[in-house]
Design a protein around this motif. Structure first.
Motif, PDB file in Angstrom:
ATOM      1  N   ALA A 167      -2.942  16.552  -3.894  1.00  0.00           N
ATOM      2  CA  ALA A 167      -1.798  16.824  -4.554  1.00  0.00           C
ATOM      3  C   ALA A 167      -0.681  16.032  -4.606  1.00  0.00           C
ATOM      4  O   ALA A 167      -0.306  15.392  -5.715  1.00  0.00           O
ATOM      5  N   ALA A 168      -0.543  15.112  -3.735  1.00  0.00           N
ATOM      6  CA  ALA A 168       0.094  14.050  -3.476  1.00  0.00           C
ATOM      7  C   ALA A 168      -0.440  12.833  -4.435  1.00  0.00           C
ATOM      8  O   ALA A 168       0.337  12.141  -5.046  1.00  0.00           O
ATOM      9  N   THR A 169      -1.824  12.751  -4.597  1.00  0.00           N
ATOM     10  CA  THR A 169      -2.286  11.670  -5.353  1.00  0.00           C
ATOM     11  C   THR A 169      -2.090  12.011  -6.832  1.00  0.00           C
ATOM     12  O   THR A 169      -1.764  11.265  -7.537  1.00  0.00           O
ATOM     13  N   LEU A 170      -2.360  13.334  -7.348  1.00  0.00           N
ATOM     14  CA  LEU A 170      -2.167  13.719  -8.604  1.00  0.00           C
ATOM     15  C   LEU A 170      -0.639  13.593  -9.057  1.00  0.00           C
ATOM     16  O   LEU A 170      -0.445  13.112 -10.129  1.00  0.00           O
ATOM     17  N   ARG A 171       0.431  13.703  -8.383  1.00  0.00           N
ATOM     18  CA  ARG A 171       1.489  13.325  -8.601  1.00  0.00           C
ATOM     19  C   ARG A 171       1.802  12.051  -8.845  1.00  0.00           C
ATOM     20  O   ARG A 171       2.916  11.612  -9.553  1.00  0.00           O
ATOM     21  N   ARG A 172       1.216  11.183  -8.373  1.00  0.00           N
ATOM     22  CA  ARG A 172       1.414   9.639  -8.498  1.00  0.00           C
ATOM     23  C   ARG A 172       0.619   9.113  -9.663  1.00  0.00           C
ATOM     24  O   ARG A 172       0.741   7.990  -9.737  1.00  0.00           O
ATOM     25  N   LEU A 173      -0.452   9.714  -9.971  1.00  0.00           N
ATOM     26  CA  LEU A 173      -1.399   9.102 -11.073  1.00  0.00           C
ATOM     27  C   LEU A 173      -0.478   8.723 -12.262  1.00  0.00           C
ATOM     28  O   LEU A 173       0.200   9.672 -12.714  1.00  0.00           O
ATOM     29  N   ASP A 174      -0.970   7.575 -12.884  1.00  0.00           N
ATOM     30  CA  ASP A 174      -0.280   7.285 -14.250  1.00  0.00           C
ATOM     31  C   ASP A 174      -0.929   7.741 -15.271  1.00  0.00           C
ATOM     32  O   ASP A 174      -1.941   8.071 -15.460  1.00  0.00           O
ATOM     33  N   PRO A 175      -0.138   8.968 -15.904  1.00  0.00           N
ATOM     34  CA  PRO A 175      -0.639   9.647 -17.080  1.00  0.00           C
ATOM     35  C   PRO A 175      -1.209   8.903 -18.155  1.00  0.00           C
ATOM     36  O   PRO A 175      -2.097   9.464 -19.076  1.00  0.00           O
ATOM     37  N   ALA A 176      -0.984   7.598 -18.325  1.00  0.00           N
ATOM     38  CA  ALA A 176      -1.551   6.728 -19.405  1.00  0.00           C
ATOM     39  C   ALA A 176      -2.968   6.670 -19.682  1.00  0.00           C
ATOM     40  O   ALA A 176      -3.573   6.877 -20.574  1.00  0.00           O
ATOM     41  N   VAL A 177      -3.586   6.438 -18.301  1.00  0.00           N
ATOM     42  CA  VAL A 177      -4.852   6.717 -18.495  1.00  0.00           C
ATOM     43  C   VAL A 177      -5.664   7.763 -19.054  1.00  0.00           C
ATOM     44  O   VAL A 177      -6.611   7.982 -19.926  1.00  0.00           O
ATOM     45  N   GLU A 178      -5.126   9.117 -18.491  1.00  0.00           N
ATOM     46  CA  GLU A 178      -5.601  10.285 -19.018  1.00  0.00           C
ATOM     47  C   GLU A 178      -5.409  10.357 -20.483  1.00  0.00           C
ATOM     48  O   GLU A 178      -6.187  11.041 -21.229  1.00  0.00           O
TER      49      GLU A 178
END
Length: 524
Positions: free
Chosen positions: A154-165
């Protein structure tokens, strides 16, 4: 447990980072810690040698050992993937969809960490007295340990840059494709770290499985030492347990590889757009509600039920207050010392490469996989023969806690250090800062959330530790876990309920701190 944040479009870096030689203080600290971790293992090896190879062979190839091996391996093989699936699934629903009430769900699924596994087992046995066997162990373990995966994911998902997705979707990938091709690979460190922690816990857990009458190696070792006093048989069983831990460590190391995930810059400040669940909203909400009811509702309801049955007579305020004070004192001392000592080991693991670095890190996991009673007996033996003043002393029991729970701190601190680019430290030193000043100004600042999470993990673990405390506690020491086990093992569930409640209440604020710190992004 904090997974390293990704602040820009993530691409896995496979080339090795620059390595630095550890200083004399770091080298000396790591050497002492590795030597200390060899004490329990040395005790097991010495026990095997002392009985002779023929006798050792007879003890290992018994049908009983085969039964324990099947039980323990089955427990790990079923529980770890199940925890991973639940942890990742829950984290994705809570962090990446438009699920209603996300601010409530986030801390709710960290809360099971506040309920010790043996209290969870006590609760389920109170509801289903006939509960026993492998699937009982899987049920208790999964409900107790899935937050070890949920929290870092959950901590990692909150920090991922959405630009890649967003780029992947623009290229034609649907939500499932984006998850499996883009998101899931970036969760690898979090999943592997949590899975390893769960596996080690399963190998060393005693109280939860003893209560549901499921025999693992740890339960059998406790019986050998406490019931039959057969030290040779117990040492042989512990030796097999060490081999199982080695399998876990090698598997995690191979899966983890040598990739690094450090990024420079604070990253995109915007959050990813929530994925609409549409007609799956009701199903997802019902599933999360059921999971929360099983993991939290059952133990809370059972404790309150026994408190109601026992009434005011089960509340011994003086004894509870004394046990609470002793528990907090031991847990706080062990949490601080373990976290501090985890830094040099994590530094070697992250900044160095090769077999030696892996061996330094792995030595701590091997020791923690041993049952607390084996570590306790090893320390008792050493203290009696070489340091008698330490026998039944506070320093000795705190030392045991450090050996047992170093991996809890190490997983967090290692993840925090992995997010610190070595270039920042090198730049600081090139500007005239000493290695010590660089550590406090750069490294420690960036790893502070991970260190806080590590200390919280260790605090909760020590507060609920049972077997080593029973053997090593100085005369007059009565922790909450000791008193709970004393009453529950006598089937006096009503008298045990107040101690279970205080254990849970004690762990709740620490667990919330763990949740906040693990989701905090360090500004670079």
């Amino acid at each position: 447990m904090v997974a390293p944040p990704l602040s820009r479009p993530a691409t896995e870096v496979s080339r090795p980072e620059s390595t630095a030689r550890p200083g004399p203080l770091v080298s000396a600290t790591v050497a002492i810690l590795v030597a200390a971790t060899c004490i329990p293992l040395g005790y097991v090896v010495w026990g095997a040698i002392s009985v002779g190879w023929s006798r050792a062979y007879e003890l290992v190839v018994r049908p009983r050992v085969g039964e324990l091996l099947i039980n323990t391996v089955s427990l790990v093989v079923v529980t770890v993937p199940l925890c991973a699936v639940i942890g990742v699934g829950v984290a994705w629903l809570v962090e990446r969809t438009d699920l209603p009430g996300r601010t409530l769900w986030r801390p709710l699924f960290v809360a099971p960490l506040a309920i010790p596994a043996f209290v969870n087992s006590y609760a389920w046995v109170g509801v289903i007295p006939s509960l026993n066997g492998l699937w009982a162990g899987v049920l208790i373990s999964t409900l107790s340990y899935f937050p070890f995966v949920y929290l870092p994911v959950a901590a990692t998902l909150r920090r991922l840059d959405p630009a890649v997705e967003e780029s992947a979707r623009a290229l034609g990938s649907d939500s499932a494709g984006v998850f499996f091709r883009v998101v899931l690979p970036q969760l690898r460190l979090a999943i592997l770290g949590g899975g390893l922690l769960i596996g080690v816990h399963l190998l060393a857990e005693f109280g939860a499985f003893a209560m549901v009458r499921f025999d693992t190696f740890t339960v059998a070792i406790f019986q050998q030492f406490q019931v039959t006093f057969d030290g040779a048989a117990g040492s042989m069983l512990a030796g097999v347990l060490v081999l199982l831990c080695l399998v876990l460590l090698v598997s995690e190391a191979v899966a983890r590889g040598t990739a690094r995930y450090a990024r420079i810059g604070s990253g995109a400040p915007r959050a990813a757009a929530p994925i609409p669940l549409r007609h799956y909203t009701i199903t997802a909400t019902a599933g999360l509600t059921a999971l929360a009811a099983l993991a939290l509702g059952v133990p809370v309801w059972t404790i309150l039920r026994w408190l109601s049955i026992g009434g005011a007579d089960v509340w011994d305020v003086d004894e509870i207050a004394t046990a609470l004070g002793q528990t907090i004192g031991l847990a706080a001392a062990a949490a601080v010392l373990t976290t501090v000592l985890a830094f040099p080991v994590a530094w070697v693991a992250v900044r160095s490469h090769g077999v030696l670095a892996r061996a330094v890190e792995g030595a701590n996991y091997i020791t923690s996989s041993l049952p607390g009673i084996v570590t306790a007996l090893a320390l008792v033996t050493v203290a009696i023969h070489f340091a008698r003043p330490l026998y039944q002393s506070v320093p000795l029991i705190v030392f045991a806690y450090i050996l047992l729970f170093m991996p809890r701190a190490l997983v967090n601190v290692r993840a925090g250090l992995a997010q610190v680019p070595p270039g920042l430290e090198e730049a600081s030193r090139s500007l005239g800062s000493s290695p010590t000043a660089t550590f406090f100004r750069v490294t420690l600042r960036l790893t502070a959330p991970a260190a806080a999470a590590a200390a919280a993990f260790v605090f909760v673990a020590v507060a609920t530790e049972l077997t080593a405390t029973l053997l090593l506690a100085p005369t007059g020491t009565r922790t909450l876990a000791m008193l709970f086990w004393s009453f529950s093992s006598e089937l006096d569930y009503a008298a045990a309920a107040p101690y279970a409640l205080v254990l849970v209440v004690l762990a709740i604020p620490v667990t919330l701190v763990l949740f906040r710190q693990s989701t905090k992004v360090a500004a670079l």
